[in-house]
Design a protein around this motif. Structure first.
Motif, PDB file in Angstrom:
ATOM      1  N   LEU A 189       2.542   4.193  -8.636  1.00  0.00           N
ATOM      2  CA  LEU A 189       1.875   3.412  -7.589  1.00  0.00           C
ATOM      3  C   LEU A 189       0.639   2.781  -8.201  1.00  0.00           C
ATOM      4  N   LYS A 190       0.645   1.457  -8.284  1.00  0.00           N
ATOM      5  CA  LYS A 190      -0.467   0.719  -8.876  1.00  0.00           C
ATOM      6  C   LYS A 190      -1.468   0.323  -7.784  1.00  0.00           C
ATOM      7  N   ILE A 191      -2.729   0.503  -8.082  1.00  0.00           N
ATOM      8  CA  ILE A 191      -3.863   0.183  -7.194  1.00  0.00           C
ATOM      9  C   ILE A 191      -3.555   0.469  -5.705  1.00  0.00           C
ATOM     10  N   PRO A 192      -3.127   1.702  -5.404  1.00  0.00           N
ATOM     11  CA  PRO A 192      -2.735   1.996  -4.018  1.00  0.00           C
ATOM     12  C   PRO A 192      -3.873   1.847  -3.009  1.00  0.00           C
ATOM     13  N   SER A 193      -5.102   2.162  -3.419  1.00  0.00           N
ATOM     14  CA  SER A 193      -6.195   2.047  -2.438  1.00  0.00           C
ATOM     15  C   SER A 193      -6.507   0.582  -2.135  1.00  0.00           C
ATOM     16  N   TYR A 194      -6.268  -0.298  -3.095  1.00  0.00           N
ATOM     17  CA  TYR A 194      -6.426  -1.744  -2.844  1.00  0.00           C
ATOM     18  C   TYR A 194      -5.410  -2.187  -1.790  1.00  0.00           C
ATOM     19  N   PHE A 195      -4.164  -1.785  -1.974  1.00  0.00           N
ATOM     20  CA  PHE A 195      -3.144  -2.192  -0.990  1.00  0.00           C
ATOM     21  C   PHE A 195      -3.399  -1.550   0.379  1.00  0.00           C
ATOM     22  N   ALA A 196      -3.938  -0.338   0.371  1.00  0.00           N
ATOM     23  CA  ALA A 196      -4.251   0.308   1.660  1.00  0.00           C
ATOM     24  C   ALA A 196      -5.290  -0.505   2.427  1.00  0.00           C
ATOM     25  N   MET A 197      -6.245  -1.085   1.702  1.00  0.00           N
ATOM     26  CA  MET A 197      -7.269  -1.910   2.372  1.00  0.00           C
ATOM     27  C   MET A 197      -6.641  -3.143   3.023  1.00  0.00           C
ATOM     28  N   LEU A 198      -5.498  -3.578   2.508  1.00  0.00           N
ATOM     29  CA  LEU A 198      -4.788  -4.730   3.091  1.00  0.00           C
ATOM     30  C   LEU A 198      -3.782  -4.296   4.154  1.00  0.00           C
ATOM     31  N   ARG A 199      -3.822  -3.035   4.503  1.00  0.00           N
ATOM     32  CA  ARG A 199      -2.856  -2.433   5.430  1.00  0.00           C
ATOM     33  C   ARG A 199      -1.435  -2.528   4.874  1.00  0.00           C
ATOM     34  N   LEU A 200      -1.358  -2.352   3.562  1.00  0.00           N
ATOM     35  CA  LEU A 200      -0.056  -2.323   2.879  1.00  0.00           C
ATOM     36  C   LEU A 200       0.019  -1.055   2.028  1.00  0.00           C
ATOM     37  N   ALA A 201      -0.400   0.073   2.589  1.00  0.00           N
ATOM     38  CA  ALA A 201      -0.410   1.317   1.813  1.00  0.00           C
ATOM     39  C   ALA A 201       0.984   1.584   1.244  1.00  0.00           C
ATOM     40  N   PRO A 202       1.082   1.819  -0.058  1.00  0.00           N
ATOM     41  CA  PRO A 202       2.404   1.959  -0.665  1.00  0.00           C
ATOM     42  C   PRO A 202       3.059   3.324  -0.470  1.00  0.00           C
ATOM     43  N   GLU A 203       2.270   4.356  -0.165  1.00  0.00           N
ATOM     44  CA  GLU A 203       2.841   5.712  -0.134  1.00  0.00           C
ATOM     45  C   GLU A 203       3.938   5.861   0.916  1.00  0.00           C
ATOM     46  N   PRO A 204       3.712   5.436   2.184  1.00  0.00           N
ATOM     47  CA  PRO A 204       4.797   5.583   3.166  1.00  0.00           C
ATOM     48  C   PRO A 204       5.998   4.703   2.854  1.00  0.00           C
TER      49      PRO A 204
END
Ligand code: G3P
Ligand code: CA
Length: 329
Positions: A189-204
């Protein structure tokens, strides 16, 4: 590695169970309920050992990326033919919430996006991991749009076709290939916290795909890796998959908290020493060294002698040759 990522890793190593909200409450609750896994928010311990593949593990770094454009099905297929135990895919997120294989969300370095006039207006300037960058970004494209791009090698490859080869694989494409070829998946998972800020969290998104495909299983083992420890904690809070914490730079003295959510650590090969391997093993953590790029046979032998449990390599054929000769000898 940017400052933010270093802080996240340091926070996990030093502060234990602090967990960032990489998975939204609603998403985590839904996944937790449907999977029968421990309740949301629980950072459960590794409940099964890493899969019993040959040791040390040969992890094809972005595929057989010394020979084929990185992160293409062609690169993964060649890696499998060359004897990789795992194919490694770095994952970033699309606008419509799909995971695709790219080392970074900037597209121009490994695709022909700049030659698509229909996407000219999508070029943006953003701050990624503390660095201001102007480019086209995966989160501004749907999966269908990304599929119209051609992948390119980051740098010219000897013997590779000079012009675009292959398309951007989705996680779904990669899972299908792994099923067909019976090979392990090593997913970053690359830059997951960045994507989470965009409401695109990769974990789920990742966990949904693994769950839908009933992975990991005995024929397709899966490892999830990240430089961001909280992201791995978020994954393990909702799915029972072994995780590997990547560490940039020196390995911290105290690894005692890492085993709470990780089965091992990924360490820059320049930082691997016999003492580091011993310390990690004492904490029941595997050590996977990155990255062997056009390394010599002697280089592999030196790391194997130190006891590393896996190597990320651009040349799976060379790593396999060393493992075979070691076993024969
Ligand atoms: O994931 C381990 C290794 O691949 C880290 O390097 O290629 O993702 O920057 P990279
Ligand atoms: Ca990687």
């Amino acid at each position: 590695m940017g400052l933010r990522r270093r802080v996240l890793v340091a926070g996990v190593l030093g502060a234990g169970a602090a967990m960032l909200a990489s998975v939204s409450v609603a998403e985590a609750a839904e996944l937790s309920e449907s999977s029968g896994e421990p309740e949301r928010g629980t950072i459960h311990r590794v409940t099964h050992p890493l899969p019993p593949r040959g040791r040390p593990l040969i992890i094809a770094h972005r595929g057989a990326s010394a020979y084929r454009p990185e992160h293409t099905l062609d690169a993964y297929r060649l890696a499998i033919q060359q004897g990789a135990d795992y194919i490694e895919a770095d994952l970033v997120v699309t606008r419509d919430g799909q995971l695709v294989a790219r080392h970074e969300n900037q597209l121009s370095w490994t695709t022909d996006v700049a030659e698509h006039p229909e996407f000219a207006a999508r070029r943006r300037t953003k701050t990624i991991d503390g660095v201001v960058t102007t480019n086209w970004f995966t989160e501004d494209f749907t999966l269908a749009e990304l599929k119209t791009l051609r992948a390119r090698p980051r740098t010219p490859l000897p013997g590779a076709a000079p012009e675009p080869v292959g398309s951007i694989p989705s996680l779904s494409d990669i899972i299908d290939l792994a099923r067909e070829a019976t090979v392990g998946l090593y997913l970053e998972l690359k830059i997951p916290s960045y994507f989470a800020m965009l409401r695109l969290a990769p974990e789920p998104i990742l966990v949904s795909a693994l769950r839908a495909n009933q992975l990991p299983d005995t024929s397709v083992p899966v490892l999830v890796e990240s430089f961001e420890g909280p992201s791995l904690q978020a994954v393990r809070a909702i799915w029972n998959v072994p995780c590997i914490l990547l560490i940039a730079g020196p390995v911290p003295a105290d690894l005692s908290l890492v085993h709470q959510y990780a089965a091992g650590i990924g360490v820059d090969k320049s930082q691997v020493t016999p003492a580091v391997v011993e310390r990690a093993h004492a904490e029941r953590l595997e050590v996977h060294a990155f990255t062997f790029a056009n390394a010599s046979l002697a280089d592999y032998r030196r790391y194997f002698a130190m006891g590393v449990d896996g190597v990320f390599t651009d040349n799976p054929d060379v790593a396999r040759q060393v493992v075979r000769s070691a076993r024969a000898g």
